[in-house]
Design a protein around this motif. Structure first.
Motif, PDB file in Angstrom:
ATOM      1  N   ARG A 447       0.827  -1.205   0.000  1.00 13.22           N
ATOM      2  CA  ARG A 447       0.000   0.000   0.000  1.00 13.22           C
ATOM      3  C   ARG A 447       0.863   1.258   0.000  1.00 13.22           C
ATOM      4  NH1 ARG A 447      -5.576  -0.128   1.635  1.00 13.22           N
ATOM      5  NH2 ARG A 447      -6.370  -2.260   1.702  1.00 13.22           N
ATOM      6  N   ARG A 448       1.934   1.250   0.796  1.00 19.64           N
ATOM      7  CA  ARG A 448       2.835   2.408   0.797  1.00 19.64           C
ATOM      8  C   ARG A 448       3.577   2.525  -0.522  1.00 19.64           C
ATOM      9  NH1 ARG A 448       5.871   1.613   6.626  1.00 19.64           N
ATOM     10  NH2 ARG A 448       3.996   1.526   7.944  1.00 19.64           N
ATOM     11  N   LEU A 449       4.060   1.387  -1.028  1.00 17.82           N
ATOM     12  CA  LEU A 449       4.823   1.405  -2.276  1.00 17.82           C
ATOM     13  C   LEU A 449       3.984   1.937  -3.427  1.00 17.82           C
ATOM     14  CD1 LEU A 449       7.424   0.576  -3.835  1.00 17.82           C
ATOM     15  CD2 LEU A 449       6.318  -1.621  -4.240  1.00 17.82           C
ATOM     16  N   LEU A 450       2.723   1.525  -3.497  1.00 15.29           N
ATOM     17  CA  LEU A 450       1.849   1.903  -4.600  1.00 15.29           C
ATOM     18  C   LEU A 450       1.026   3.148  -4.294  1.00 15.29           C
ATOM     19  CD1 LEU A 450       0.607  -1.653  -5.642  1.00 15.29           C
ATOM     20  CD2 LEU A 450       2.493  -0.320  -6.594  1.00 15.29           C
ATOM     21  N   ASN A 451       1.322   3.778  -3.150  1.00 17.20           N
ATOM     22  CA  ASN A 451       0.658   5.028  -2.790  1.00 17.20           C
ATOM     23  C   ASN A 451      -0.853   4.849  -2.687  1.00 17.20           C
ATOM     24  OD1 ASN A 451       0.938   7.691  -2.024  1.00 17.20           O
ATOM     25  ND2 ASN A 451       0.560   8.490  -4.069  1.00 17.20           N
ATOM     26  N   LEU A 452      -1.272   3.729  -2.088  1.00  7.16           N
ATOM     27  CA  LEU A 452      -2.682   3.436  -1.875  1.00  7.16           C
ATOM     28  C   LEU A 452      -3.079   3.829  -0.457  1.00  7.16           C
ATOM     29  CD1 LEU A 452      -2.778  -0.083  -3.563  1.00  7.16           C
ATOM     30  CD2 LEU A 452      -3.661   2.060  -4.511  1.00  7.16           C
ATOM     31  N   PRO A 453      -4.364   4.014  -0.201  1.00  9.65           N
ATOM     32  CA  PRO A 453      -4.800   4.378   1.158  1.00  9.65           C
ATOM     33  C   PRO A 453      -4.415   3.306   2.163  1.00  9.65           C
ATOM     34  CG  PRO A 453      -6.574   4.678  -0.431  1.00  9.65           C
ATOM     35  CD  PRO A 453      -5.480   3.952  -1.145  1.00  9.65           C
ATOM     36  N   ALA A 454      -4.102   3.712   3.374  1.00 10.10           N
ATOM     37  CA  ALA A 454      -3.771   2.756   4.421  1.00 10.10           C
ATOM     38  C   ALA A 454      -5.001   1.920   4.753  1.00 10.10           C
ATOM     39  CB  ALA A 454      -3.287   3.490   5.670  1.00 10.10           C
ATOM     40  N   ALA A 455      -4.766   0.677   5.166  1.00  6.33           N
ATOM     41  CA  ALA A 455      -5.863  -0.220   5.520  1.00  6.33           C
ATOM     42  C   ALA A 455      -6.571   0.288   6.769  1.00  6.33           C
ATOM     43  CB  ALA A 455      -5.348  -1.642   5.748  1.00  6.33           C
ATOM     44  N   ASP A 456      -7.858   0.039   6.832  1.00  7.17           N
ATOM     45  CA  ASP A 456      -8.644   0.396   8.013  1.00  7.17           C
ATOM     46  C   ASP A 456      -8.092  -0.353   9.216  1.00  7.17           C
ATOM     47  OD1 ASP A 456     -10.492   0.922   9.930  1.00  7.17           O
ATOM     48  OD2 ASP A 456     -12.237   0.285   8.785  1.00  7.17           O
ATOM     49  N   SER A 457      -7.845   0.366  10.286  1.00  7.57           N
ATOM     50  CA  SER A 457      -7.250  -0.268  11.465  1.00  7.57           C
ATOM     51  C   SER A 457      -8.146  -1.333  12.057  1.00  7.57           C
ATOM     52  CB  SER A 457      -6.942   0.790  12.538  1.00  7.57           C
ATOM     53  OG  SER A 457      -8.143   1.456  12.923  1.00  7.57           O
ATOM     54  N   GLY A 458      -9.439  -1.301  11.749  1.00  3.66           N
ATOM     55  CA  GLY A 458     -10.360  -2.304  12.274  1.00  3.66           C
ATOM     56  C   GLY A 458     -10.595  -3.462  11.337  1.00  3.66           C
ATOM     57  N   SER A 459      -9.918  -3.450  10.160  1.00  5.45           N
ATOM     58  CA  SER A 459     -10.172  -4.500   9.182  1.00  5.45           C
ATOM     59  C   SER A 459      -9.400  -5.757   9.453  1.00  5.45           C
ATOM     60  CB  SER A 459      -9.798  -3.978   7.783  1.00  5.45           C
ATOM     61  OG  SER A 459      -8.393  -3.807   7.677  1.00  5.45           O
ATOM     62  N   GLY A 460      -8.394  -5.679  10.300  1.00  4.73           N
ATOM     63  CA  GLY A 460      -7.565  -6.847  10.549  1.00  4.73           C
ATOM     64  C   GLY A 460      -6.371  -6.933   9.641  1.00  4.73           C
ATOM     65  N   LEU A 461      -6.286  -6.049   8.630  1.00  3.60           N
ATOM     66  CA  LEU A 461      -5.181  -6.125   7.687  1.00  3.60           C
ATOM     67  C   LEU A 461      -3.894  -5.610   8.304  1.00  3.60           C
ATOM     68  CD1 LEU A 461      -6.971  -4.975   4.434  1.00  3.60           C
ATOM     69  CD2 LEU A 461      -6.582  -7.297   5.268  1.00  3.60           C
ATOM     70  N   SER A 462      -3.984  -4.860   9.341  1.00  2.00           N
ATOM     71  CA  SER A 462      -2.781  -4.363   9.993  1.00  2.00           C
ATOM     72  C   SER A 462      -2.167  -5.390  10.918  1.00  2.00           C
ATOM     73  CB  SER A 462      -3.120  -3.107  10.800  1.00  2.00           C
ATOM     74  OG  SER A 462      -4.020  -3.429  11.849  1.00  2.00           O
ATOM     75  N   GLY A 463      -2.845  -6.528  11.077  1.00  4.04           N
ATOM     76  CA  GLY A 463      -2.329  -7.560  11.957  1.00  4.04           C
ATOM     77  C   GLY A 463      -2.839  -7.425  13.377  1.00  4.04           C
ATOM     78  N   THR A 464      -3.658  -6.390  13.636  1.00  4.00           N
ATOM     79  CA  THR A 464      -4.147  -6.188  14.995  1.00  4.00           C
ATOM     80  C   THR A 464      -5.659  -6.099  15.049  1.00  4.00           C
ATOM     81  OG1 THR A 464      -3.925  -3.795  14.757  1.00  4.00           O
ATOM     82  CG2 THR A 464      -2.041  -4.986  15.658  1.00  4.00           C
ATOM     83  N   GLY A 465      -6.351  -6.520  13.981  1.00  3.86           N
ATOM     84  CA  GLY A 465      -7.797  -6.401  13.925  1.00  3.86           C
ATOM     85  C   GLY A 465      -8.477  -7.413  14.804  1.00  3.86           C
ATOM     86  N   PRO A 466      -9.804  -7.353  14.865  1.00  2.00           N
ATOM     87  CA  PRO A 466     -10.579  -8.266  15.703  1.00  2.00           C
ATOM     88  C   PRO A 466     -10.364  -9.702  15.297  1.00  2.00           C
ATOM     89  CG  PRO A 466     -11.929  -6.432  14.882  1.00  2.00           C
ATOM     90  CD  PRO A 466     -10.638  -6.377  14.169  1.00  2.00           C
ATOM     91  N   ALA A 467     -10.534 -10.598  16.253  1.00  2.00           N
ATOM     92  CA  ALA A 467     -10.364 -12.017  15.976  1.00  2.00           C
ATOM     93  C   ALA A 467     -11.369 -12.452  14.937  1.00  2.00           C
ATOM     94  CB  ALA A 467     -10.543 -12.823  17.270  1.00  2.00           C
ATOM     95  N   GLY A 468     -10.936 -13.367  14.066  1.00  2.00           N
ATOM     96  CA  GLY A 468     -11.814 -13.908  13.051  1.00  2.00           C
ATOM     97  C   GLY A 468     -11.751 -13.174  11.736  1.00  2.00           C
ATOM     98  N   LEU A 469     -11.169 -11.961  11.701  1.00  2.00           N
ATOM     99  CA  LEU A 469     -11.034 -11.241  10.448  1.00  2.00           C
ATOM    100  C   LEU A 469      -9.668 -11.520   9.827  1.00  2.00           C
ATOM    101  CD1 LEU A 469     -12.617  -7.770  11.272  1.00  2.00           C
ATOM    102  CD2 LEU A 469     -13.666  -9.758  10.190  1.00  2.00           C
ATOM    103  N   GLU A 470      -9.636 -11.426   8.492  1.00  2.00           N
ATOM    104  CA  GLU A 470      -8.417 -11.756   7.777  1.00  2.00           C
ATOM    105  C   GLU A 470      -7.296 -10.780   8.124  1.00  2.00           C
ATOM    106  OE1 GLU A 470      -7.288 -12.976   3.218  1.00  2.00           O
ATOM    107  OE2 GLU A 470      -8.793 -11.450   3.567  1.00  2.00           O
ATOM    108  N   ARG A 471      -6.124 -11.319   8.444  1.00  2.00           N
ATOM    109  CA  ARG A 471      -4.992 -10.486   8.828  1.00  2.00           C
ATOM    110  C   ARG A 471      -4.217  -9.977   7.627  1.00  2.00           C
ATOM    111  NH1 ARG A 471      -3.179 -10.598  14.017  1.00  2.00           N
ATOM    112  NH2 ARG A 471      -4.121 -12.079  15.438  1.00  2.00           N
ATOM    113  N   GLY A 472      -4.446 -10.491   6.461  1.00  2.00           N
ATOM    114  CA  GLY A 472      -3.614 -10.188   5.327  1.00  2.00           C
ATOM    115  C   GLY A 472      -2.629 -11.317   5.078  1.00  2.00           C
TER     116      GLY A 472
END
Length: 561
Positions: A447-472
Motif C-alpha cells: 500500500r505504501r509502495l503503490l501510494n494506496l490508502p492505508a488499511a482500516d485499522s479495524g479491518s484486521g489487515l494491519s495484523g491487529t484487527g478483531p479475531a476472526g477477520l483476515e490479517r492479510g
C-alpha cells in the motif's frame, strides 16, 4: 492540434461539406466540445478498478471490448473541483490517444454539434478558469469550449517520450543495500522448487472448508475462480456432487467438500444459490482427463514444505471410505508446533472420480481421452509454453483491486505475522523484516509502495484487527538468490490466463510503467468465469524483477494522491 481549431480538425478528418463536427458535454458547469473524429464511443459509467501510481484525476481502469482503459475525471483534469458523485446522466467519452483508448468522465452528454470553421474563435485568454494551453477554440454556436485532447491527456499521464529504463536484468548484491540486505544465500529458498539445503520442497495451495484446512499440490491446480451464483444440479447424483458450472463455454464438474467429508449439511446449491465469496479450485486430475472444480470457502495461502512433513493417512483411518480422498496430512507448522496445525492434502486423482460421475452425465468428460476442450493448463514452472498455452499467476487482493505475479516468481504465500520487526533508516515502503526458515527478508508494504490508502485499522489487515477477520498475507517473491515479502490484503488464488487476454498496461505514470507492465482482461462471460455477480475482471500484473530491485523502488517517482 494547433491553436486554430479549424485547421486542427481538418487534419483529423472532422470536416464534412465545410462543417466541423463535435461531441458536446457538460463538466462542472462548463460546456465543452470534443472533435467527433477523436471520439470512439460514449458509454455509461462502468465498474472501475483503481490503478496505483496514477495522477489524481485518474478514476481507475475500465474493461471495454477486451481493453483495459484508463478513465480520467475530466473535471479534475481541468483543475475544477472533481470527485462529484455520479448520476444517471454521467457518461464516459472514449477517445484514442497515442495508440491507447482513454476514457473521460463527464457529467452529462449535451449532443452533437456541427459548426462552420469561420464560427470558431481562437483562444486569446483564460476561458472559464481553464488553461488556454488545453483549449483549441471557442464555438459560437454552442457556445462551447473546444478541448485540445492530446495536451490535456499528456499533462495527466506525463511526457510520453520519457525513456523507460531497460536495465531489467538480475538485481545485484547492492540492490538491497538501501535496506541493509544482501542476497539470500544460494542454498536459501531460491530456485524453482524453493529448495533449501538440497530439499525439494512441495508447493501446496491451502484453502478452508467449514473451518478446516485442506490443500492440493500447486502443480495440480489449474486456477481458482469465484463461485457462480447457481450450479446446474444433475439428477439422482450424490450430495457431494453439486453439478456443473460453465467456464469458457465448457462444463466443469463441481465437487463439494462439505458434503464429501460430512463437515456440514448442505452446500448451498438450492434455489438461493451458492454463498457469496466462495471459490472454486479447478484441479487438473491427470493427462487426458477433464478438470474438476472443488468448492471451497476461502483460499488461504501457498506453502512450500519439506515432503518429510507430509505424513501418510494413519492406517486405521485409511480403511474408512471418507478418507480415501486424502493423500496425506501435512504438519504446516513445520513440525515445531507439536502438531497444532494439520492440513489434509487431497488426492487430485481420486477427486476426478467424483467429477467424472457428473461429467459423464453432463457430457463434459470425454471418454475417448481427447481432453475436455478447455485451454491447456500451464506447466508448473510457470513458463509460457507453446501452442498458445496460458500463463499462470498467483493473484492477490490489494485495496479492492486484484494483482498478479507469475507463479515462477512466487515462492509461497503466508499468513501475515502477528508482529513485524522494524528496520531503522529503511525506506518508507519497507515495513520491517521477517525470518523465514532461518533467512531474513525485507517486508514491502504494497500500500505504501503503490501510494494506496492505508488499511482500516479495524479491518484486521494491519495484523491487529478483531479475531476472526483476515490479517492479510505475505507473498514471498524470489529470483536468482534475492528474496522479499510483499504485504497484501488477501490471496485470491491461482489463475491461468490465455496469451490473447494479456496486454500492455495503460501508461499513466513513469512509476506505474515500471512496476505494472501488463494487465489481464477477463470477460464477464467467463474467460476466467468473472465474479459471482457476473462482472468482468481486470488483473494488474506486476513485474517481479522490479519488485526485487530495492534501489529502483526507493527511486520511484510517486505522484501524491
Amino acid at each position: 492540434m494547433t491553436a486554430v481549431a479549424g485547421e486542427a480538425t481538418r487534419e483529423t478528418g472532422g470536416e464534412t461539406d465545410g462543417g466541423l463536427d463535435f461531441v458536446t458535454v457538460t463538466v462542472a458547469g462548463l460546456r465543452l466540445a470534443l472533435p467527433l473524429p477523436a471520439v470512439r464511443a460514449v458509454i455509461r459509467l462502468p465498474e472501475l478498478v483503481r490503478i496505483p501510481l496514477g495522477p489524481p484525476s485518474l478514476d481507475g481502469l475500465a474493461h471495454w471490448h477486451g481493453d483495459a482503459v484508463p478513465v480520467l475525471d475530466l473535471a479534475a483534469a481541468l483543475g475544477r473541483p472533481g470527485g462529484a458523485e455520479p448520476t444517471r446522466e454521467t457518461r464516459v467519452v472514449l477517445v484514442w490517444h497515442r495508440s491507447q483508448p482513454v476514457g473521460l468522465r463527464v457529467d452529462a452528454m449535451a449532443g452533437i454539434l456541427r459548426s462552420d470553421p469561420d464560427r470558431i474563435d481562437p483562444v486569446t485568454q483564460e476561458e472559464g478558469g481553464l488553461d488556454p494551453a488545453m483549449l483549441d477554440g471557442l464555438l459560437r454556436d454552442g457556445p462551447a469550449t473546444i478541448l485540445k485532447l492530446d495536451a490535456l491527456i499528456d499533462r495527466q499521464f506525463g511526457d510520453p517520450a520519457e525513456a523507460e529504463r531497460t536495465d531489467r536484468g538480475t538485481a545485484s548484491a547492492a540492490s538491497l543495500a538501501v535496506a541493509g540486505f544482501g542476497p539470500v544465500p544460494a542454498g536459501g529458498t531460491g530456485g524453482a522448487g524453493g529448495a533449501k539445503g538440497g530439499i525439494d520442497r512441495k508447493a501446496l495451495l491451502v484453502f478452508e472448508v467449514a473451518g478446516q484446512e485442506f490443500a492440493l499440490p500447486v502443480d495440480r491446480v489449474r486456477e481458482v475462480l469465484p463461485a457462480p451464483r447457481e450450479v446446474a444440479r444433475m439428477a439422482r447424483s450424490k450430495a457431494h456432487l453439486l453439478g456443473v458450472m460453465a467456464v469458457r463455454d465448457r462444463l466443469l464438474p463441481l465437487v463439494g467438500l462439505r458434503a464429501l467429508f460430512g463437515l456440514e449439511a448442505g452446500e448451498g446449491h438450492q434455489s438461493s444459490g451458492l454463498a457469496a465469496g466462495r471459490r472454486v479450485v479447478v484441479v487438473r486430475s491427470g493427462s487426458g482427463q477433464a478438470p474438476v472444480g472443488v468448492l471451497v470457502d476461502e483460499v488461504r495461502e501457498i506453502l512450500r514444505l519439506d515432503p518429510a512433513l507430509i505424513d501418510p493417512v494413519p492406517p486405521l483411518l485409511a480403511r474408512e471410505p471418507e478418507f480415501e480422498d486424502l493423500d496425506g496430512i501435512a504438519r504446516a507448522d513445520g513440525g515445531s508446533g507439536g502438531g497444532r496445525r494439520l492440513v489434509s492434502v487431497l488426492s487430485a486423482e481420486r477427486l476426478f472420480r467424483h467429477g467424472a460421475a457428473i461429467g459423464a452425465e453432463a457430457g463434459a468428460a470425454e471418454a475417448d481421452g481427447q481432453g475436455d476442450g478447455m485451454e491447456p493448463a500451464q506447466p508448473a514452472n510457470g513458463s509460457n509454453g507453446t501452442g498458445g498455452a496460458g500463463e499462470r499467476f498467483v493473484v492477490f487482493r490489494l485495496a479492492g483491486a486484484e494483482y498478479g505475479l507469475p507463479v515462477s516468481a512466487v515462492r509461497e504465500v503466508l499468513r501475515r505475522p502477528d508482529s513485524i520487526t522494524p528496520l531503522p533508516n529503511a525506506p518508507d515502503f519497507v515495513a520491517g523484516v521477517l525470518t523465514l526458515r532461518g533467512e531474513v527478508l525485507p517486508l514491502i508494504d504494497q500500500r505504501r509502495l503503490l501510494n494506496l490508502p492505508a488499511a482500516d485499522s479495524g479491518s484486521g489487515l494491519s495484523g491487529t484487527g478483531p479475531a476472526g477477520l483476515e490479517r492479510g498475507r505475505v507473498v514471498v517473491v524470489g529470483r536468482d538468490g534475492l528474496l522479499v515479502g510483499l504485504l497484501v490484503d488477501g490471496l485470491s488464488g491461482l489463475l491461468t490466463v490465455q496469451a490473447e487476454r494479456i496486454g500492455p498496461a495503460p501508461a499513466v505514470s513513469a512509476a506505474q510503467r515500471r512496476l505494472i507492465r501488463r494487465v489481464a482482461t477477463l470477460d464477464a462471460a467467463g474467460d476466467a468465469a468473472g465474479d459471482a455477480a457476473g462482472a468482468a475482471r481486470l488483473i494488474l500484473l506486476m513485474d517481479a524483477d522490479s519488485l526485487l530491485d530495492m534501489d529502483r523502488l526507493a527511486d520511484l517517482p510517486v505522484t501524491p494522491r
